[in-house]
Write a protein that holds these residues in place. Structure first.
Motif, short mmCIF file in Angstrom:
data_model
loop_
_atom_site.label_atom_id
_atom_site.label_comp_id
_atom_site.label_asym_id
_atom_site.label_seq_id
_atom_site.Cartn_x
_atom_site.Cartn_y
_atom_site.Cartn_z
N ILE A 8 0.84 -1.20 0.00
CA ILE A 8 0.00 0.00 0.00
C ILE A 8 0.87 1.25 0.00
N ARG A 9 1.89 1.26 0.85
CA ARG A 9 2.79 2.42 0.93
C ARG A 9 3.58 2.60 -0.36
N ILE A 10 4.11 1.52 -0.91
CA ILE A 10 4.91 1.61 -2.14
C ILE A 10 4.08 2.18 -3.28
N VAL A 11 2.89 1.67 -3.46
CA VAL A 11 2.03 2.14 -4.56
C VAL A 11 1.66 3.60 -4.36
N ARG A 12 1.34 3.98 -3.15
CA ARG A 12 1.00 5.38 -2.87
C ARG A 12 2.18 6.29 -3.20
N GLU A 13 3.38 5.90 -2.84
CA GLU A 13 4.55 6.72 -3.13
C GLU A 13 4.82 6.81 -4.63
N LEU A 14 4.62 5.71 -5.34
CA LEU A 14 4.86 5.72 -6.79
C LEU A 14 3.86 6.59 -7.53
N LEU A 15 2.60 6.54 -7.10
CA LEU A 15 1.55 7.29 -7.81
C LEU A 15 1.51 8.77 -7.42
N GLN A 23 -1.53 13.04 -5.68
CA GLN A 23 -2.76 13.32 -6.41
C GLN A 23 -3.56 12.06 -6.72
N ALA A 24 -2.98 10.90 -6.48
CA ALA A 24 -3.68 9.64 -6.76
C ALA A 24 -4.82 9.45 -5.78
N THR A 25 -5.94 8.98 -6.28
CA THR A 25 -7.09 8.70 -5.42
C THR A 25 -6.93 7.32 -4.79
N ASP A 26 -7.78 7.05 -3.81
CA ASP A 26 -7.77 5.71 -3.20
C ASP A 26 -8.09 4.65 -4.25
N GLU A 27 -8.98 5.00 -5.18
CA GLU A 27 -9.33 4.06 -6.24
C GLU A 27 -8.14 3.78 -7.15
N ASP A 28 -7.39 4.84 -7.49
CA ASP A 28 -6.17 4.66 -8.30
C ASP A 28 -5.23 3.67 -7.62
N CYS A 29 -4.98 3.89 -6.34
CA CYS A 29 -4.05 3.05 -5.60
C CYS A 29 -4.56 1.62 -5.46
N GLY A 30 -5.86 1.50 -5.19
CA GLY A 30 -6.44 0.17 -5.03
C GLY A 30 -6.37 -0.66 -6.30
N HIS A 43 3.52 3.55 -14.59
CA HIS A 43 3.88 4.75 -15.37
C HIS A 43 2.70 5.26 -16.17
N GLU A 44 1.91 4.36 -16.74
CA GLU A 44 0.72 4.78 -17.47
C GLU A 44 -0.30 5.42 -16.53
N LYS A 45 -0.42 4.88 -15.35
CA LYS A 45 -1.34 5.45 -14.37
C LYS A 45 -0.86 6.82 -13.92
N GLN A 46 0.44 6.97 -13.77
CA GLN A 46 0.99 8.28 -13.41
C GLN A 46 0.62 9.33 -14.46
N LYS A 47 0.73 8.97 -15.75
CA LYS A 47 0.35 9.90 -16.83
C LYS A 47 -1.12 10.25 -16.74
N GLU A 48 -1.94 9.26 -16.50
CA GLU A 48 -3.39 9.49 -16.39
C GLU A 48 -3.70 10.46 -15.27
N ILE A 49 -3.02 10.28 -14.13
CA ILE A 49 -3.27 11.14 -12.97
C ILE A 49 -2.82 12.57 -13.28
N GLN A 50 -1.68 12.72 -13.94
CA GLN A 50 -1.17 14.04 -14.31
C GLN A 50 -2.13 14.75 -15.26
N GLU A 51 -2.71 13.99 -16.19
CA GLU A 51 -3.63 14.59 -17.16
C GLU A 51 -4.93 15.03 -16.52
N ARG A 52 -5.29 14.47 -15.38
CA ARG A 52 -6.52 14.86 -14.69
C ARG A 52 -6.37 16.18 -13.95
N GLU A 53 -5.13 16.52 -13.62
CA GLU A 53 -4.90 17.72 -12.79
C GLU A 53 -5.20 19.00 -13.55
#
Length: 215
Positions: A138-145, A148-155, A205-215
């Protein structure tokens, strides 16, 4: 220590080891106390004395097998490691346990049987047995994302990462059949680790891009 106490302790360990092996092979429903006691060289009265009943023995055997997995394939100290390297260590630990055909792999096999035919111990596994290692992912994924990542993103990312290595656990019978038929050679665990890491990081990395595009 008296000889009786020592003997009782040895009997308990033999029962735990036999139980872990029987449950890993047959699952909770199909494994019997009689079979476990026979493998342990003990009588059922001893099993009832130490563990009260089959359910109690099952829970203790899960903890016993998990301890063996931790001892043989521990999660190393993450201090000072980059987060992506921490993910690699996490995946490597699980892959090595899954591909271990000895005592270090008993817990993954018990877990696969439990998922196939859940018992009342399922919540115990997640809430008490593997809770610390779950927290690490849980911690690793949160740090990577990132923040700005939501709980759903991390889950969703955690579930996808878990699926990458647990697939090799749940398809054990297919892998063994393919090897017997010489359809392919047994997988090399180090290759599986690197392959799984690449897929996991590509998804992150793809999820990171998605999160950045939402901002």
């Amino acid at each position: 220590m008296s000889q009786l106490v020592k003997k009782n302790g040895e009997t308990r360990v033999r029962l735990l080891q036999a139980a872990a092996e029987c449950f890993a092979l047959h699952g909770y429903k199909r494994a019997t106390l009689a079979q476990i006691c026979q493998e342990a060289g003990a009588n059922q009265a001893a099993a009832n004395y130490h563990f009260r009943d089959k359910a109690g023995l099952y829970r203790e055997a899960l903890c016993h097998a998990y301890g063996q997995a931790q001892e043989k394939h521990p999660l190393p100290d993450m201090g000072g490691l980059a987060t992506e390297d921490q993910l690699r260590q996490y995946l490597a630990m699980h892959c090595r346990r899954i591909f271990d055909e000895g005592v270090g792999g008993l817990f993954p096999r018990m877990f696969a049987k439990e998922i196939a035919e859940p018992t009342d111990a399922l919540e115990f596994i997640f809430d008490e047995v593997v809770s610390d290692e779950r927290s690490v992912l849980i911690r690793i994924v949160r740090e990577l994302l990132g923040e700005q990542a939501t709980d759903e993103d991390c889950g969703l990312c955690r579930l996808s990462i878990i699926a990458l290595f647990q697939f090799f656990n749940f398809n054990r019978a297919i892998r063994q059949m393919a090897t017997r038929r010489r359809a392919h050679k047994p997988f090399d665990v180090e290759m599986v680790i690197e392959h799984t890491l690449r897929f996991a990081l590509a998804g992150i990395h793809e999820k990171q891009k998605e999160i950045q595009e939402r901002e």
